[in-house]
Design an enzyme around this catalytic site. Structure first.
Site, PDB file in Angstrom:
ATOM      1  CE  LYS A  79      41.286  41.589  27.493  1.00 25.89           C
ATOM      2  NZ  LYS A  79      40.513  42.725  28.062  1.00 25.89           N
ATOM      3  CB  SER A 154      38.675  44.327  25.033  1.00 22.36           C
ATOM      4  OG  SER A 154      39.126  44.377  26.364  1.00 22.36           O
ATOM      5  CB  SER A 178      37.142  45.141  28.692  1.00 23.66           C
ATOM      6  OG  SER A 178      37.220  46.050  27.629  1.00 23.66           O
TER       7      SER A 178
END
Lengths: 485, 96
Positions: A79, A154, A178
């Site tokens: 990420k 997210s 997330s």
């Protein structure tokens, strides 16, 4: 089946037997990205040259029968809020468009020591604020099961890249859901470890008392293997817990006979789609048939979790994001030649609307005259939410419910209404406030979209979560389903 | 009743070093008003004898010996600075 969809242990054996090379795994990964990432849009930055060079080194090691590292040669994605030395890290924000970190996050070092390959950096909501990936300033990652739908957020790029078969695993971060929400929406396994289990050093801070890094994979067993390599005490993170690091895979085969499951009525009641509730009930039947028992319980303060979370996480964010001032890093905008105006111009042009909204909410909640009414009140409610979990988990081994109240929604459907968007995390947020670990595993389909089952346990008891999740997974076929792209 | 006024939004934006246009101030006021109204449901909860929780772990201050050790060199530390001079970060003038 693509080699990247096989289990870690199967690929590891093939490498040991010299049936395949690491460079072929890396080729397979970039080929798949070339083939489908125009549609999925999971990656922000590729690490192709470095990854191929790393693969070559590992292939030389294989030739000399030196296979060291539990994730040897396995292609993974990271990420884009986890810093990677010499590899652009943007947090999906224009403010960090040119940011090249000068050190690696502790979790990235962990993956390197395990000899996995870093394929590239994955898209996300800007600074991890969002539940759909629509707050990325670059592009909206799509759900591999239906490209008109969001992948969740997210960590949307992290979930979509695994579901699309571009990588064998990824790292995400979870502040209010997330990792788990996108894992549920994309039909993969996503673990949010206990707060303090995994180092936050090198994770760009959003809400420091809630943020945790965790793995996303196709199977439970693979997930436990990645967590093993990134977990543990870290001297560079003062909130890292100095506790024993167990073998997370030790009890995978143990089954669930005699285990006690709690099912909070708030997790299967109003606001949760009936089809989602049905899938959870089906999963409970599977676990019952394997010898576990379950009872309905209550987490009475759950309904206040979203409100408390937005006050607390935004307050922490308003402080954490003050570092993005255009002085030491980032894209500076300076048309005025005045310091205060430079700060304002840099931040106003660099941040998107959701980030600005949360910074302002947090600044307001912490401001003189409002602190007690909002910030302190939310901290008190957080205490009650933690007590709810402590009570239930003192009597039961795990808590089970859905991960999200619906399946993935359509791109554009909720973007204009922040409060509707926040409600997607209603079942994941309480877990972060309480600091306990939780996983999302695939438990079927509704509207042809994946549904996620959430399994929650006591602090530092990820091992039991993996035990229950693996037992359930092995009795079902959901994790074998594959998104057609 | 308004939970937050447009003037307050502009003030908060200034505190947070954000500039907002009139149109943005209108939009953020409406959205923040709704969010704060939503947050006020917390007032339903009796918290009179509840201590605030800022951290879920039993956290103690972490101390280590104050020993010098290698760290980032100057060039590395300045690598991402948008403007620099003589090995230091450079900002617009602070004093007129």
């Amino acid at each position: 089946m693509s080699i990247l969809e096989e289990s870690f242990s199967s690929v590891h054996k093939k490498l040991e037997n010299k049936e395949i090379k690491v460079s072929e795994l890396v080729d397979a990964s970039y080929n798949r990205i070339n083939e489908v990432d125009d549609k999925v849009k999971a990656f922000l930055t590729l690490n192709e040259e470095q990854a191929r060079a790393h693969a070559k080194t590992l292939d030389e090691a294989i030739a000399e029968d030196r296979i060291n590292g539990m994730l040897f040669g396995l292609p993974g994605g990271i990420k884009d809020n986890i810093v990677t030395k010499n590899l652009r890290t943007t947090c999906a924000s224009q403010l960090l468009d040119n940011f090249i970190p000068v050190y690696d996050a502790t979790v990235v070092e962990g993956l390197q020591q395990a000899s996995s390959i870093n394929i590239g950096k994955l898209n996300m909501d800007e600074f991890a604020m969002g539940s759909s990936n629509e707050n990325s300033s670059y592009k909206v990652t799509r759900n591999p099961w239906d490209i008109d739908r969001v992948p969740g957020g997210s960590s949307g790029g992290s979930a979509a890249s695994v579901a699309a078969g571009e990588v064998m695993f990824s790292l995400g971060s979870d502040t209010g859901g997330s990792i788990r929400e996108p894992a549920a929406y994309c039909g993969v396994v996503g673990m949010k470890p206990t707060y303090g289990r995994v180092s936050r050093f090198g994770l760009v801070a959003f809400a420091s008392s809630l943020d945790q890094v965790g793995p996303l994979t196709r199977t439970v067993e693979d997930n436990a293997r990645v967590l093993q390599e990134i977990a543990g005490h870290c001297e560079k993170d003062s909130t890292s817990a100095d506790v024993e690091l167990p073998d997370f895979s030790a009890d995978l085969q143990k089954g669930v006979k005699g285990l006690k499951i709690a099912v909070p009525k708030e997790y299967i009641g109003e606001g949760v789609k009936p089809e989602i509730k049905d899938k959870v009930m089906d999963a409970l039947k599977v676990l019952e048939s394997q010898g576990a028992t379950w009872e309905e319980v209550s987490l009475p303060h759950s309904k206040y979790a979203v409100a408390a979370y937005y006050l607390l996480s935004s307050s922490e964010a308003s402080a954490n994001l003050s570092r993005f001032d255009g002085v030491r890093f980032g894209v500076r905008h300076d048309s005025s030649q005045n310091l205060i105006e430079m700060y304002k111009e840099t931040r106003s042009k660099g941040f998107g609307d959701e980030v600005k909204r949360r910074i302002m909410l947090g600044t307001f909640a912490l401001s003189s005259g409002y602190y007690d009414a909002y910030y302190k009140k939310a901290q008190q409610v957080r205490h009650l939410i933690k007590n709810d979990f402590d009570d239930v988990l003192s009597k039961y081994d795990v808590i089970i419910g859905p991960t999200a109240p619906t399946v993935a929604f359509k791109v554009g459907e909720q973007i204009d209404d922040p409060l509707t968007m926040y409600a997607n995390d209603i079942l994941t947020i309480p877990v972060n406030l309480a600091g306990v670990p939780a996983i999302s595993v695939p438990c079927g389909f509704s509207e042809n979209m994946p549904v996620g089952l959430q399994i929650i346990a006591s602090p530092f008891d990820e091992k039991t979560i993996y035990q229950v999740a693996h037992s359930y997974e092995q009795a079902t076929e959901h994790h074998k389903a594959k998104a057609e792209l | 009743m308004d939970k937050i006024t447009k003037e307050q939004v502009k003030h908060v934006a200034h505190l947070a070093r954000l500039s907002v246009s009139e149109e943005e101030a209108d939009r953020f006021t409406e959205q923040l008003d709704k969010i704060i109204e939503f947050a006020e449901q917390l007032n339903e909860v009796d918290t009179d004898h509840i201590s605030p929780t800022s951290h879920v772990l039993d956290i103690h201050n972490v101390l280590r010996e104050d020993k010098t050790a290698p760290s980032l060199d100057r060039e590395e530390a300045l690598r991402n600075a948008p403007d620099q001079e003589d090995g230091q970060v450079k900002v617009p003038s602070v004093l007129e």
